[in-house]
Design an enzyme around this catalytic site. Structure first.
Site, mmCIF file in Angstrom:
data_model
loop_
_atom_site.group_PDB
_atom_site.id
_atom_site.type_symbol
_atom_site.label_atom_id
_atom_site.label_comp_id
_atom_site.label_asym_id
_atom_site.label_seq_id
_atom_site.Cartn_x
_atom_site.Cartn_y
_atom_site.Cartn_z
ATOM 1 N N ASP A 20 39.053 4.734 25.681
ATOM 2 C CA ASP A 20 39.714 3.666 25.419
ATOM 3 C C ASP A 20 38.789 2.257 25.959
ATOM 4 O O ASP A 20 37.992 2.208 26.681
ATOM 5 C CB ASP A 20 40.942 3.681 26.651
ATOM 6 C CG ASP A 20 41.882 2.990 26.099
ATOM 7 O OD1 ASP A 20 42.008 1.847 25.391
ATOM 8 O OD2 ASP A 20 42.720 2.353 27.798
ATOM 9 N N ASP A 74 42.411 1.368 19.218
ATOM 10 C CA ASP A 74 41.297 1.362 20.524
ATOM 11 C C ASP A 74 40.908 2.245 21.571
ATOM 12 O O ASP A 74 39.859 2.907 22.630
ATOM 13 C CB ASP A 74 41.247 0.006 21.281
ATOM 14 C CG ASP A 74 41.758 -0.177 22.573
ATOM 15 O OD1 ASP A 74 43.289 0.386 22.112
ATOM 16 O OD2 ASP A 74 41.738 0.052 23.737
ATOM 17 N N GLU A 75 41.859 3.474 21.187
ATOM 18 C CA GLU A 75 41.991 5.101 21.509
ATOM 19 C C GLU A 75 42.150 6.312 21.156
ATOM 20 O O GLU A 75 42.678 6.468 20.236
ATOM 21 C CB GLU A 75 42.974 4.037 23.051
ATOM 22 C CG GLU A 75 43.683 5.568 23.859
ATOM 23 C CD GLU A 75 45.228 4.641 24.927
ATOM 24 O OE1 GLU A 75 45.558 3.736 24.573
ATOM 25 O OE2 GLU A 75 45.495 6.056 25.236
HETATM 26 P P1 TTP Z 1 44.986 -1.430 26.068
HETATM 27 O O1 TTP Z 1 43.805 -0.646 26.006
HETATM 28 O O2 TTP Z 1 46.331 -1.317 26.616
HETATM 29 O O3 TTP Z 1 44.394 -3.274 26.077
HETATM 30 P P2 TTP Z 1 42.433 -3.488 26.322
HETATM 31 O O4 TTP Z 1 41.861 -2.500 25.916
HETATM 32 O O5 TTP Z 1 42.935 -4.749 25.628
HETATM 33 O O6 TTP Z 1 41.701 -3.192 28.170
HETATM 34 P P3 TTP Z 1 41.894 -2.075 29.370
HETATM 35 O O7 TTP Z 1 40.661 -2.457 29.152
HETATM 36 O O8 TTP Z 1 42.476 -2.005 30.242
HETATM 37 O O9 TTP Z 1 42.147 -0.838 27.963
HETATM 38 O O10 TTP Z 1 45.802 -2.102 24.429
HETATM 39 C C1 TTP Z 1 44.295 -2.180 23.220
HETATM 40 C C2 TTP Z 1 44.897 -3.030 22.340
HETATM 41 O O11 TTP Z 1 45.785 -3.505 21.844
HETATM 42 C C3 TTP Z 1 44.512 -4.638 23.523
HETATM 43 O O12 TTP Z 1 42.967 -4.855 23.097
HETATM 44 C C4 TTP Z 1 45.399 -5.997 23.008
HETATM 45 C C5 TTP Z 1 46.718 -4.594 22.192
HETATM 46 N N1 TTP Z 1 47.441 -4.528 22.671
HETATM 47 C C6 TTP Z 1 48.691 -5.490 22.222
HETATM 48 O O13 TTP Z 1 48.733 -6.086 21.671
HETATM 49 N N2 TTP Z 1 49.616 -5.239 23.270
HETATM 50 C C7 TTP Z 1 49.922 -4.319 24.046
HETATM 51 O O14 TTP Z 1 50.972 -5.379 24.468
HETATM 52 C C8 TTP Z 1 48.755 -4.128 24.979
HETATM 53 C C9 TTP Z 1 49.202 -2.875 25.968
HETATM 54 C C10 TTP Z 1 47.649 -4.322 23.933
HETATM 55 MG MG MG Z 2 42.148 -0.745 26.327
#
Ligand code: TTP
Ligand code: MG
Length: 404
Positions: A9, A104-105
């Site tokens: 992730d 991203d995951e």
């Molecule tokens: P996440 O992996 O939930 O968040 P992140 O990568 O930004 O942060 P973390 O370090 O906690 O993993 O989500 C991945 C991407 O998806 C994030 O950069 C933006 C998008 N996203 C949205 O657009 N809306 C949302 O509600 C969420 C949770 C994510």
């Molecule tokens: Mg993330």
């Protein structure tokens, strides 16, 4: 030996990409999403902004109240998509199956490549290193015996984390005193239900299985397994036909060997699919043909198209793929469109079949239907609406099978 799964992730993904490309943003709280003054929410923010309490899905007004000194930017989805492709290219190298969860995951089944957990650790570290060196981004990696444990592991040391959970016992030891919300799929609503019944921790779930199942039904059964670290879901590789799709299929009462009949049936299926797609205002950028043979072996063939926005376009593609598959007795035939996009004019959704197709296509469709009418002695054109219904479709197809 069991599975070995890696969950990767990216850290603060959208924000991290922007900071990489614009060094002036580094060190400042950065919020990606709507801008202050607009309506909308935070998509994500960097870790500096999180210190102020800003988080994903928060109303942008609230974010601005908490962090007025932050830098606010709109997301650049095309750019993130391109980065996502680069990530997938790296991930794919190490996995026999790759299941994308978001841009991203992803889950990677590394059982074969890794051999054992030491091998998996090496792969996890290599992935982190390559993403840093080649893409200038940081991620968190979890290595574990199951998908849930891998996801839990990747969150454990976020950001830039690395963590392993090698056995269900390790999972239980880590989780049992935590709040039920630490269990995958327990959200606010489920948590409240459990709290209201005195179930607060993972240990409580373990000790009160019957209550959890009574309260939550199917989800309860899943949670009680999970509380003991049990999750046997495989890593399911992404295929284009798994993307959100709209499809229709029909099973014959007797296996069909006549592929011309299948081609005719596909026209009816294409009509149904096209209608359903129009109803929700979408069209596909790809067509999938599905066949189940008499021996229950199922195959699918998918191909991109410029636009699968008419029954003729869908049918043509499906028939083309039909000419390329094994000609053995067929039990089920289906067609679907995937890579759905494009909210079409809502007015068009309500328009009938022939009105919204270009005249040439409408004529082609009329011709094909007329040919079917001659062939089978059925009044298709007059019954298009009814064909959409499962029982009518099935009856019509059976009639065609017997009258060919
Ligand atoms: P996440 O992996 O939930 O968040 P992140 O990568 O930004 O942060 P973390 O370090 O906690 O993993 O989500 C991945 C991407 O998806 C994030 O950069 C933006 C998008 N996203 C949205 O657009 N809306 C949302 O509600 C969420 C949770 C994510
Ligand atoms: Mg993330």
């Amino acid at each position: 030996m069991g599975m070995i799964v890696i969950h990767v992730d990216m850290d603060a993904f959208f924000a991290a990409v922007e900071m990489r490309d614009d060094p002036s943003l580094r060190g400042k709280p950065l919020i990606i999403g709507s801008l202050p003054g607009e309506r909308g929410v935070v998509a994500t923010c960097n870790y500096e902004a999180r210190k102020y309490g800003v988080h994903s899905a928060m109303n942008i007004k609230e974010a601005f109240r908490l962090c007025p000194q932050g830098v606010y930017r709109h997301p650049d989805m095309e750019k993130y998509k391109a980065v996502s492709h680069q990530l997938h290219a790296i991930w794919r190298t190490y996995a026999t199956a790759l299941e994308a969860v978001a841009f991203d995951e992803a889950y990677l089944d590394v059982t074969e490549q890794a051999g054992d957990f030491d091998g998996a650790r090496a792969i996890g570290q290599t992935i982190k290193q390559r993403i840093r060196d080649e893409l200038g981004l940081s991620c968190s990696v979890g290595v574990a015996y199951s998908k849930t444990a891998a996801k839990t592991a990747s969150e454990e040391k976020k950001p830039n984390g690395f963590f392993e959970i090698r056995t269900p016992a390790d999972f239980v030891a880590l989780m049992q005193d935590r709040d039920v919300r630490a269990l995958y799929t327990v959200g606010e609503k489920t948590a409240q239900k459990l709290y209201a019944n005195g179930i607060h921790t993972v240990r409580d779930v373990q000790q009160r299985q019957a209550d959890v199942i009574r309260l939550l039904g199917k989800q309860g059964r899943w949670l009680t397994s999970l509380a003991f670290g049990i999750d046997e879901r495989p890593v399911t590789p992404y295929r284009p036909e798994d993307a959100k799709s709209i499809g229709r299929e029909v099973t014959f009462q007797k296996d069909v060997t006549d592929f011309d009949l299948l081609a005719d049936v596909l026209l009816l299926l294409a009509l149904c699919v096209d209608r359903r797609a129009k109803r929700v205002g979408l069209h596909g950028k790809g067509v999938t043909l599905k066949l189940t043979y008499g021996d229950m072996r199922t195959i699918t063939r998918s191909q991109a198209v410029t636009s699968a926005d008419s029954p003729i376009a869908i049918h043509q593609k499906a028939v083309q793929m039909l000419t390329q598959v094994d000609r053995r007795p067929v039990r089920l035939v289906g067609v679907s469109v995937y890579h759905l996009s494009g909210e079409i004019d809502p007015q068009l959704r309500l328009a009938g079949y022939f009105e919204d197709a270009p005249p040439q296509q409408a004529a082609a469709l009329q011709q094909k239907l007329a040919a079917l009418e001659r062939q089978y002695g059925l009044d298709f054109a007059g019954h298009l609406e009814a064909i959409d219904r499962a029982d009518t479709l099935h009856k019509t197809v059976e009639y065609m099978r017997r009258h060919r």
